[in-house]
Write a protein that holds these residues in place. Structure first.
Motif, PDB file in Angstrom:
ATOM      1  N   MET A 192      51.333  30.128  55.644  1.00 14.96           N
ATOM      2  CA  MET A 192      51.869  31.019  54.618  1.00 14.96           C
ATOM      3  C   MET A 192      51.038  32.311  54.575  1.00 14.96           C
ATOM      4  O   MET A 192      49.804  32.245  54.560  1.00 14.96           O
ATOM      5  N   PRO A 193      51.678  33.471  54.542  1.00 13.51           N
ATOM      6  CA  PRO A 193      50.922  34.721  54.470  1.00 13.51           C
ATOM      7  C   PRO A 193      50.329  34.928  53.080  1.00 13.51           C
ATOM      8  O   PRO A 193      50.804  34.356  52.087  1.00 13.51           O
ATOM      9  N   ARG A 194      49.307  35.754  53.036  1.00 16.95           N
ATOM     10  CA  ARG A 194      48.672  36.121  51.771  1.00 16.95           C
ATOM     11  C   ARG A 194      48.687  37.639  51.622  1.00 16.95           C
ATOM     12  O   ARG A 194      48.704  38.364  52.610  1.00 16.95           O
ATOM     13  N   LEU A 195      48.654  38.102  50.386  1.00 21.96           N
ATOM     14  CA  LEU A 195      48.482  39.514  50.095  1.00 21.96           C
ATOM     15  C   LEU A 195      47.213  39.666  49.280  1.00 21.96           C
ATOM     16  O   LEU A 195      47.076  39.079  48.198  1.00 21.96           O
ATOM     17  N   ASP A 196      46.287  40.449  49.791  1.00 23.90           N
ATOM     18  CA  ASP A 196      44.973  40.631  49.175  1.00 23.90           C
ATOM     19  C   ASP A 196      45.010  41.895  48.309  1.00 23.90           C
ATOM     20  O   ASP A 196      45.065  43.006  48.824  1.00 23.90           O
ATOM     21  N   LEU A 197      44.959  41.722  47.001  1.00 23.76           N
ATOM     22  CA  LEU A 197      45.037  42.867  46.086  1.00 23.76           C
ATOM     23  C   LEU A 197      43.672  43.344  45.620  1.00 23.76           C
ATOM     24  O   LEU A 197      43.574  44.129  44.673  1.00 23.76           O
ATOM     25  N   HIS A 198      42.628  42.895  46.286  1.00 25.61           N
ATOM     26  CA  HIS A 198      41.281  43.357  45.933  1.00 25.61           C
ATOM     27  C   HIS A 198      40.434  43.401  47.197  1.00 25.61           C
ATOM     28  O   HIS A 198      39.691  42.471  47.517  1.00 25.61           O
ATOM     29  N   GLY A 199      40.576  44.502  47.927  1.00 19.97           N
ATOM     30  CA  GLY A 199      39.751  44.752  49.099  1.00 19.97           C
ATOM     31  C   GLY A 199      39.165  46.146  49.005  1.00 19.97           C
ATOM     32  O   GLY A 199      39.675  47.000  48.271  1.00 19.97           O
ATOM     33  N   HIS A 200      38.098  46.387  49.721  1.00 21.42           N
ATOM     34  CA  HIS A 200      37.447  47.698  49.684  1.00 21.42           C
ATOM     35  C   HIS A 200      37.363  48.283  51.084  1.00 21.42           C
ATOM     36  O   HIS A 200      37.210  47.562  52.074  1.00 21.42           O
ATOM     37  N   LEU A 201      37.459  49.590  51.128  1.00 23.19           N
ATOM     38  CA  LEU A 201      37.307  50.321  52.376  1.00 23.19           C
ATOM     39  C   LEU A 201      36.980  51.753  51.997  1.00 23.19           C
ATOM     40  O   LEU A 201      37.439  52.250  50.958  1.00 23.19           O
ATOM     41  N   ASP A 261      50.158  33.595  31.944  1.00 25.56           N
ATOM     42  CA  ASP A 261      51.081  32.876  32.813  1.00 25.56           C
ATOM     43  C   ASP A 261      50.609  32.979  34.262  1.00 25.56           C
ATOM     44  O   ASP A 261      50.022  33.999  34.653  1.00 25.56           O
ATOM     45  N   PRO A 262      50.864  31.986  35.107  1.00 27.45           N
ATOM     46  CA  PRO A 262      50.473  32.080  36.520  1.00 27.45           C
ATOM     47  C   PRO A 262      51.036  33.312  37.222  1.00 27.45           C
ATOM     48  O   PRO A 262      50.465  33.774  38.206  1.00 27.45           O
ATOM     49  N   ARG A 263      52.138  33.870  36.708  1.00 23.04           N
ATOM     50  CA  ARG A 263      52.723  35.064  37.318  1.00 23.04           C
ATOM     51  C   ARG A 263      51.826  36.288  37.179  1.00 23.04           C
ATOM     52  O   ARG A 263      52.036  37.292  37.862  1.00 23.04           O
ATOM     53  N   GLN A 264      50.831  36.219  36.303  1.00 21.63           N
ATOM     54  CA  GLN A 264      49.943  37.361  36.068  1.00 21.63           C
ATOM     55  C   GLN A 264      48.653  37.276  36.881  1.00 21.63           C
ATOM     56  O   GLN A 264      47.780  38.121  36.745  1.00 21.63           O
ATOM     57  N   VAL A 265      48.535  36.266  37.725  1.00 26.35           N
ATOM     58  CA  VAL A 265      47.329  36.086  38.545  1.00 26.35           C
ATOM     59  C   VAL A 265      47.665  36.445  39.982  1.00 26.35           C
ATOM     60  O   VAL A 265      48.673  35.979  40.530  1.00 26.35           O
ATOM     61  N   VAL A 266      46.835  37.290  40.596  1.00 22.67           N
ATOM     62  CA  VAL A 266      47.055  37.718  41.981  1.00 22.67           C
ATOM     63  C   VAL A 266      45.814  37.421  42.815  1.00 22.67           C
ATOM     64  O   VAL A 266      44.700  37.318  42.290  1.00 22.67           O
ATOM     65  N   PHE A 267      46.039  37.309  44.104  1.00 20.73           N
ATOM     66  CA  PHE A 267      44.962  36.959  45.028  1.00 20.73           C
ATOM     67  C   PHE A 267      44.132  38.184  45.404  1.00 20.73           C
ATOM     68  O   PHE A 267      44.661  39.282  45.603  1.00 20.73           O
ATOM     69  N   ASN A 320      53.337  37.116  43.505  1.00 21.77           N
ATOM     70  CA  ASN A 320      53.011  37.891  42.305  1.00 21.77           C
ATOM     71  C   ASN A 320      52.685  39.349  42.610  1.00 21.77           C
ATOM     72  O   ASN A 320      52.773  40.213  41.742  1.00 21.77           O
ATOM     73  N   ALA A 321      52.313  39.619  43.857  1.00 22.96           N
ATOM     74  CA  ALA A 321      52.003  40.996  44.246  1.00 22.96           C
ATOM     75  C   ALA A 321      53.221  41.905  44.173  1.00 22.96           C
ATOM     76  O   ALA A 321      53.094  43.137  44.095  1.00 22.96           O
ATOM     77  N   ARG A 322      54.399  41.331  44.166  1.00 20.55           N
ATOM     78  CA  ARG A 322      55.640  42.104  44.157  1.00 20.55           C
ATOM     79  C   ARG A 322      55.707  43.043  42.948  1.00 20.55           C
ATOM     80  O   ARG A 322      56.217  44.161  43.031  1.00 20.55           O
ATOM     81  N   ALA A 323      55.173  42.602  41.823  1.00 17.42           N
ATOM     82  CA  ALA A 323      55.226  43.411  40.604  1.00 17.42           C
ATOM     83  C   ALA A 323      54.268  44.597  40.643  1.00 17.42           C
ATOM     84  O   ALA A 323      54.468  45.578  39.923  1.00 17.42           O
ATOM     85  N   LEU A 324      53.246  44.531  41.474  1.00 18.05           N
ATOM     86  CA  LEU A 324      52.234  45.580  41.524  1.00 18.05           C
ATOM     87  C   LEU A 324      52.388  46.486  42.732  1.00 18.05           C
ATOM     88  O   LEU A 324      52.156  47.699  42.642  1.00 18.05           O
ATOM     89  N   VAL A 325      52.737  45.918  43.886  1.00 18.15           N
ATOM     90  CA  VAL A 325      52.879  46.722  45.107  1.00 18.15           C
ATOM     91  C   VAL A 325      54.239  46.446  45.741  1.00 18.15           C
ATOM     92  O   VAL A 325      54.333  45.861  46.822  1.00 18.15           O
TER      93      VAL A 325
END
Length: 312
Positions: free
Chosen positions: A1-10, A259-265, A298-303
């Motif tokens: 399963m793919p993941r979307l990382d909403l907290h990375g730095h560069l 709600d679990p919908r408000q938690v992102v990876f 859940n990333a769909r709502a943010l990105v």
């Protein structure tokens, strides 16, 4: 399963040099786009949302902040253009100058087409609930912007010098910022801003009911005017990422508040100590059948841009 990382730095190559020149030697991880992409392949991360790490662009000089913010945002725009399915990026704003920040916001979102904005818990000692930031918050709300809030170096001396600031002070900074924004009415007045807080909101979920009790225990402050729906309702609507917090106790507290919908990876790469193998966060097994929702959906709502052509 793919993941979307909403907290990375560069960061662009010039950034570390300017930070060292302004603040002195600092521990900077050996990061590059190539190294991040390799990490993403290893851990089945389809795309990463990148932003600057602390201290951000304000290093004590406003003119430098203006220039550095533009450099960072141009770097991110080029990165996303080259890897549109692998990266999203959050703009750096040159606070504390609000007018400069508004101008850079317009350039970053309207011209460069970045995906949102990264803010730090405080700039020049002013936390995000301070009245000085009202014009910025109003504009972000007007745009329905995605705003990632990350802790930064606190405006006070570290009381435990042998514990680096990221161990205790960073999560406490996030907790302080959430509390200040809550009781300054930011979440009530600007409900269209999609706020994501790093590290599962610091200690805010664990302390949520204690924070909420302030309304009844201290009626002299008349806080109900800022949280007419009740404090917990506003905490429930925030997004929280799992960077450096992907363990059962932190997840349990967060899922009691929202709600679990408000938690992102999030990984918090390159600062995270990722395990060997292909699972970047084994502690997320606590989520059971909700894990894919947190790590991807859940990333769909943010990105939403990352879902315009579904990621395989």
């Amino acid at each position: 399963m793919p993941r979307l990382d909403l907290h990375g730095h560069l960061e662009p190559p010039t950034y570390s040099t300017q930070v060292v020149q302004a603040l002195g030697p600092a521990p900077v991880p050996p990061w590059t786009v190539e190294a991040q992409l390799e990490m993403m392949v290893q851990y089945q991360i389809a795309a990463t949302v990148v932003s600057l790490p602390p201290p951000g662009v304000f290093l004590g000089d406003q003119a430098q902040a203006n220039e550095l913010a533009r450099q960072v945002n141009e770097f991110y725009a080029a990165l996303v253009q080259k890897h549109p399915k692998r990266y999203a990026a959050l703009a750096a704003l040159p606070l504390p100058d609000v007018e400069a920040a508004l101008a850079e916001l317009a350039h970053a979102l309207d011209v460069l087409r970045l995906d949102g904005v990264a803010l730090f818990t405080q700039t020049a000692g002013l936390y995000l609930g301070d009245p000085q930031w009202e014009p910025l918050m109003a504009e972000l709300d007007q745009r329905g912007a995605y705003v990632f809030v990350h802790p930064t170096l606190p405006p006070y001396t570290n009381p435990l010098a042998k514990a680096p600031v990221w161990v205790l002070e960073f999560p406490f900074e996030t907790t302080r910022a959430i509390t200040h924004m809550l009781y300054s009415g930011i979440f009530h007045r600007y409900p269209r801003i999609r706020f994501q807080f790093a590290h599962l909101g610091g200690a805010a979920p664990f302390l949520a009911h204690r924070l909420a009790s302030l309304v009844e225990r201290e009626p002299r402050f008349k806080l109900t005017e800022q949280v007419p729906k009740g404090p917990l309702a506003y905490l429930r609507q925030l997004y929280y990422d799992t960077g450096l917090s992907n363990h059962a106790p932190a997840l349990a507290a967060t899922l009691e508040v929202t709600d679990p919908r408000q938690v992102v990876f999030g990984t918090d790469w390159p600062y995270a100590l990722l395990p060997p193998g292909h699972d970047p966060a084994p502690g997320l097994a606590y989520l059971g059948d909700r894990r894919h929702q947190v790590e991807f959906e859940n990333a769909r709502a943010l990105v939403p841009r990352l879902f315009e052509k579904e990621i395989a």
